[in-house]
Design an enzyme around this catalytic site. Structure first.
Site: not given
Ligand code: G3H
Length: 496
Positions: A169, A264, A298
């Site tokens: 993503n 993570e 996430c």
């Molecule tokens: O998908 C996991 C990422 O660490 C979320 O990052 O809060 O900038 O979308 P974000």
């Protein structure tokens, strides 16, 4: 354009090469892995299917390059990172084009990801110069029974080879969030990008190549997880793993050796809404938090826990905004685009069907075409439904009505995840108490969960991860402390 101009050398016909010892090469396997465009569901790109022998070679090269890099002055490491950041931003258009084609990221968000990545790299260079230039100085007579006969000088030294595994993503941003801290701290890199997102990552790596980093310091292998996944993560040459993704991270943690891990993993971020909340603000944040990039974050809002007394009003406000979401191709910068793969779409559909069978109220009609799923709010969700606990990673969002803040906290804490959560209320005292009670790495008060700004600490507990990220924490995680103790023949104060 992707794969052309300054990027021409990273391709060979319709296949992208892998990066070893400062050069772009084709794998000896003679095989490639296809990357399917989520929107068209046709092959968009092909990358090398690297072999285990090639992984061995990469590890050997990365180890040798790291020894020299560790002796490169910190200011020079920072200078190269600043250069890479500028090149990355200069080439935001072709990299964003890859993100659109490989992972169906909406066009504007794709550009934002690249620019944010450049900023992250620059900030890391500056932060590294600040924090790695400092050590500690201890004297022995502060500990009982000791005279002042020992001086301890401690500094931070690199770990060695860092294996970086970002998710689909954010294949660029969550790659540089691992690369930049590792490099400024004097480590070398072996990057294994996700298959979906690999070509965007290869373009990003080429920006570092153009910046002039030493040969072998940064390497990037592509290929099938089944062929080189475990081989990489269990490789004796790896001194640290930084991984972002799903359950695979739990398996990696169990198999990895005695090395630092930064993981993570998933999240089921709860959004607790109290009676006094500003419902317009909540609705706007549910849309942003729950549906941006079609819920494939996430940190997306993954369950709304709203007080029964305001639930009807909130659901009506969110529904009005859902109706305005643009659904379609990422090239048209639609809000809701195809999810990353057919298996992902099938999984989301499974959660929706289960909720339907168990009596959830569908606020919109469930609609799917290929990998494209229309945004759906599910009201009156109950704890016996899978969607109350599982992470859809798609544009479907459950609403659970609660009768007390404690009920919301209880649901949040009963999850096996603990990434982020949020609470909406005008009462800051209540917000603080709820934040303290929520078992998550971060709680946002009056805003949707989010990782950024990228220098903030970012961490999950339980199945959501190990260690803390954010620029400063990542640099500190990718070093170890080295001490030198000066021993005096007699206490220093004996000199009068
Ligand atoms: O998908 C996991 C990422 O660490 C979320 O990052 O809060 O900038 O979308 P974000």
């Amino acid at each position: 354009m992707a794969g052309s101009g300054v990027f021409a050398e990273i391709t060979d016909g319709d296949e992208f090469k892998y990066y070893i010892e400062g050069e772009w090469k084709k794998s000896a396997s003679g095989k490639s892995v296809s990357i399917i465009n989520p929107t068209t569901r046709k092959t968009q790109y092909k990358v090398q299917a690297c072999t285990q022998e090639e992984v061995n070679k990469v590890m050997e090269i990365a180890k040798a390059a790291q020894k020299l890099w560790a002796k490169t002055p910190l200011w020079k490491r920072a200078e190269l990172l600043h250069k890479a950041a500028a090149i990355l931003k200069e080439h935001k258009a072709p990299i964003a084009e890859c993100l659109v084609k490989e992972i169906a990221k909406p066009a504007k968000d794709a550009v934002t990801e690249v620019v944010r990545s450049g900023d992250l790299v620059s900030y890391t260079a500056e932060e590294g110069v600040r924090i790695l230039g400092q050590g500690t100085y201890l004297v022995s007579d502060s500990f009982p029974g000791n005279e002042r006969t020992k001086y301890c000088l401690s500094s931070k030294i690199p770990l060695g080879v860092v294996l970086a595994i970002p998710p689909f993503n954010y294949p660029v941003n969550l790659a540089v969030s691992k690369l930049a801290p590792a490099l400024i701290a004097g480590n070398s890199i072996v990057l294994k990008p996700p298959t979906q997102g690999a070509v965007s990552a290869l373009h990003m790596v080429h920006c570092f190549h153009l910046a002039g980093f030493p040969k072998g310091l940064i390497n990037c292998v592509t290929g099938k997880g089944s062929e080189i996944g475990d081989f990489l993560t269990m490789h004796p040459g790896v001194n640290c793993i930084s991984f972002t993704g799903g359950d695979t991270g739990i398996a990696i943690s169990k198999k990895a050796g005695m090395i630092p891990l930064q993981m993570e993993l998933g999240g089921k971020d709860a959004c607790i809404v109290l009676e006094d909340a500003d419902l317009d603000l909540v609705a706007a944040n549910i849309i942003k938090g729950g549906f941006s990039y079609s819920g494939q974050r996430c940190t997306a809002v993954k369950v709304v826990l709203v007080m029964e007394s305001v639930a009807d009003d909130l659901v009506a406000k969110v529904n009005a905004k859902v109706a305005k979401l643009k659904v379609g191709p990422p090239e048209d910068d639609c809000d809701i685009t195809a999810v990353v793969s057919e298996s992902s779409a099938n999984f989301i559909e499974g959660l929706v069907v289960d909720a339907k069978q168990k009596g959830a109220t569908f606020c919109q009609e469930y609609k799917r075409e290929g990998n494209l799923i229309w945004p759906l709010l599910l009201d009156h969700v109950r704890p016996d439904m899978r969607i109350a606990w599982e992470e859809p990673f798609g544009p479907v969002l459950p609403v659970i009505r609660i009768t007390s803040a404690e009920e919301g906290i209880h649901h949040c804490n009963a999850s096996n995840f603990g990434l982020q959560g949020c609470v909406f209320t005008k009462d800051i005292n209540k917000a603080m108490l709820i934040s303290d009670a929520m078992e998550t790495g971060t709680v946002q008060i009056n805003s949707a969960p989010a990782r950024g700004p990228d220098h903030f600490p970012f961490q999950g507990i339980k199945d959501s991860g190990i260690g803390s990220q954010g620029i400063t924490n990542s640099i500190n995680m990718m070093v170890k402390v080295k001490s030198t103790v000066i021993n005096l023949p007699c206490p220093s104060y004996a000199m009068g």
